[in-house]
Write a protein that holds these residues in place. Structure first.
Motif, mmCIF file in Angstrom:
data_model
loop_
_atom_site.group_PDB
_atom_site.id
_atom_site.type_symbol
_atom_site.label_atom_id
_atom_site.label_comp_id
_atom_site.label_asym_id
_atom_site.label_seq_id
_atom_site.Cartn_x
_atom_site.Cartn_y
_atom_site.Cartn_z
ATOM 1 N N THR A 118 -3.475 2.206 -2.440
ATOM 2 C CA THR A 118 -4.077 1.556 -1.272
ATOM 3 C C THR A 118 -5.158 0.576 -1.704
ATOM 4 O O THR A 118 -5.231 -0.562 -1.224
ATOM 5 C CB THR A 118 -4.682 2.617 -0.327
ATOM 6 N N ALA B 179 0.803 -1.224 0.000
ATOM 7 C CA ALA B 179 0.000 0.000 0.000
ATOM 8 C C ALA B 179 0.832 1.269 0.000
ATOM 9 O O ALA B 179 0.335 2.335 -0.393
ATOM 10 C CB ALA B 179 -0.929 0.005 1.214
ATOM 11 N N LEU C 4 -4.666 3.904 6.634
ATOM 12 C CA LEU C 4 -4.929 3.097 5.426
ATOM 13 C C LEU C 4 -6.402 3.171 5.046
ATOM 14 O O LEU C 4 -6.760 3.298 3.875
ATOM 15 C CB LEU C 4 -4.571 1.620 5.665
ATOM 16 N N ARG D 167 -7.263 6.473 3.434
ATOM 17 C CA ARG D 167 -6.792 6.536 2.035
ATOM 18 C C ARG D 167 -7.691 5.708 1.104
ATOM 19 O O ARG D 167 -8.038 6.136 0.018
ATOM 20 C CB ARG D 167 -5.358 6.025 1.934
#
Lengths: 419, 419
Positions: free
Chosen positions: A328, A296, A317, A320
């Motif tokens: 990602t 990622a 994460l 995103r």
């Protein structure tokens, strides 16, 4: 079509060695346990209802309930009225407020101590963040002993008696000798962890045991899933390593020496990437925490900084992915496909009713779940994937400590009179 | 080090729903079964020895033995003398000469009917070679019905009573409805095989059931391995397809809908070769019969001719390997490596004490065994491969029919009074 007389069926085939003969004392012990488990699994009920549920005569039930009351494990009280008419009945409730089980999870990033009462209420809980993977085994044992002492002192103050303590460790465990045989994520080999902890506690402690974190997490998920009647499930924990706790026919699958469930090292990667275990192509190099971060984000990206709290990196994460960040999303799709490949394999081998995703999957797995389900459905051999549902854990990083506490309490459910 | 009080342990964790309460009738039934199983597993012994083995009072044992004698399941007789001194004692022996279980294996190349008495003696056995894979389902059912009728007639003539018939089929089975859901090697889907057989038999038949061939083979291997005390084993059958029967903690692993053990479709081939199931990369494309023949011999070579009897083709492969034929030896090495890869994976997941190789492996697997063991030892995560031994089946192509007969007899061991 005429009715068929009953046939022996594979599903009935215990095929075991000689069964245990039964005597009066073992019958009494079993029946006490039966009543206690019915209250655990089905909730409060009248003595008449217990008699109906168990097929035991009412006087026997009365005597069993009296013994459980004397042991402090159940109490009798009026039923909730909630709009009911007529005379309120007396119900038997699980009690055991004064008894608890303790679970202690040692993970790569923390030591988590949790005490649960017989009814499931939390009697004590504390998580100490620590870079466990970078500490010496002695330092980890010191920290663990401090955490356990704090817990035992708090329980003593509250008049709660711990019936057992279970350590949960991410590794291969020899429970008989209390040894962590091999824990690659912690760098441990042949660590006699129970001896080390016992020496440090310097006080009488309840029975100590140690188990694999994924197996104990599965115990917690299994207890949690009891309402749904699930008897065959696989609980996959995603951390740096990937492990599984497997429950088949309502029993934890241990294997001949207790090492079952090492799914992280299934050789599924055609690229044969090296694994911490020294081999290549292991599943955890495709779907573990390092894989998702590597896929990622570029080197130097803060989500790849082990100094940042894990849950924060996972939350980033998620942000995103939700904002449509291409790398990602591609990383999540790739991990979803590889995760599904392994799940489908395990479903072909074990035919579970449910696969529960825990560890880091319980934080971002929902972003992969549709894709995982689709691939599993396409890949499993049995029709309709053998009925296998893939679901997210709701217990998350808490599961192993919780399972440890449940396991300690299980001694009470096995033999209520012995506690 | 001071002694530790007993702790709850993962290995004790039944963690199941409510246990069954016990009453006098169920105790009697259980104790009859216990005595019968002790005689099966441990051989003939005196009533005093049975009392010692079971912990039951001697008068109870006397009464249980009398009931089993009346049921025709045991008999009493003098001990063998073999050089012993003193008065010869009376021993209780398993009898049941007049009772048998019937197993019927339908494979791609034959229909095999086998009747076994309670003591394990063969009461009837016949194998009909047939190109089953190329026949219609109706024709296969006709052939199977003829074979079963022949067997029942022979048993009737000999005064032996069949207590059940188990069909073994290489496919995914729904035992509740007696349906073969999917048998790729036979080209069957949704075949209600028990209805079809019952209609054709046109006479009263003992209880009929159907199971997967690999699972039933595992039942036979498990019964066979009882002397060694093995409780966790995986039996892998190599035919055109590859399946497994998995036994954990003395119980056949079925999974939630009975579809466990589909190991032939684990996605292990990096070359992603197409499989008969429609997917790619399945393990059976690497280690099944087609793979060994494809690797060992060129197109047109007689060992690749499906018209030639399978055992003959395997014998020819053995001759070539033993005379040092390079391509044959390379093929065996290649299959050994790929076989070990899957075995190691299964050992990581299930931690068995033994992996038993059946089907075609029981004919030429000894030529691969050293290499398989070496790779398994290197690849399994647990120390010393978790104690996993790889061994050859001594039952070979006969295992599934034998397991079917054992399963039918299991009804007697579960509840001796009901038969």
């Amino acid at each position: 079509m005429k009715a068929d007389p009953p046939a022996a069926r594979l599903s009935d085939a215990a095929l075991a060695g000689p069964a245990q003969p039964r005597d009066r004392r073992s019958i009494r012990r079993t029946n006490l346990a039966v009543v206690l488990r019915i209250l655990r699994d089905g909730g409060p009920r009248s003595r008449a209802q217990i008699a109906a549920d168990t097929g035991l005569p009412k006087p026997t039930v009365t005597s069993l309930v009296a013994e459980l009351v004397a042991l402090g494990l159940v109490r009798e009280g009026p039923a909730q009225r909630e709009g009911a008419v007529g005379r309120p009945g007396t119900l038997v409730h699980l009690d055991g407020r004064d008894i608890c089980g303790v679970g202690v999870e040692i993970s790569t990033s923390s030591v988590h101590v949790l005490a649960l009462g017989l009814g499931g209420a939390t009697a004590f809980g504390h998580r100490t963040a620590a870079a466990v993977a970078d500490m010496t085994a002695d330092a980890v044992l010191d920290l663990t002993a401090r955490s356990v002492r704090t817990c035992l002192t708090a329980l003593e103050r509250d008049g709660v008696r711990p019936v057992g303590i279970t350590l949960a460790v991410p590794g291969v465990i020899d429970a008989d000798t209390g040894t962590v045989e091999y824990a690659p994520a912690l760098g441990w080999r042949g660590l006699r962890i129970l001896d080390g902890l016992r020496d440090r506690l310097e006080r009488p402690v309840p029975p100590l045991t140690v188990g694999n974190d994924a197996k104990l997490g599965a115990v917690a998920e299994y207890v949690h899933a009891q309402g749904a009647g699930v008897q065959d499930m696989i609980c996959i924990t995603g951390e740096r390593g990937v492990g599984a706790g497997i429950i088949t026919d309502g029993r934890l699958l241990l294997g001949s020496t207790g090492f079952a469930g090492e799914v992280g090292h299934m050789p599924l990667d055609p690229e044969r990437r090296p694994c911490v275990c020294g081999r290549t192509g292991c599943w955890e190099t495709m779907v573990g925490l390092d894989a998702i971060f590597r896929l990622a984000a570029a080197d130097g990206d803060p989500v790849r900084d082990p100094g940042v709290e894990l849950e924060e990196r996972l939350a980033e994460l998620r942000r995103r992915a939700e904002s449509g960040h291409a790398r990602t999303r591609q990383a999540l799709d790739r991990v979803a496909d590889d995760l599904a490949l392994g799940i489908a394999l395990l479903a072909d081998v074990l035919n579970p009713q449910a696969v529960v995703l825990g560890g880091y999957f319980s934080h971002i797995g929902d972003l992969m779940l549709d894709r995982v389900r689709e691939v599993v459905r396409a890949r499993v051999m049995a029709p309709d994937a053998g009925g296998c549902e893939v679901a997210m854990s709701t217990l998350g990083f808490r599961a192993a400590a919780q399972g440890g506490a449940h396991l300690a309490l299980d001694a009470v459910y096995q033999d209520p009179g012995a506690v």
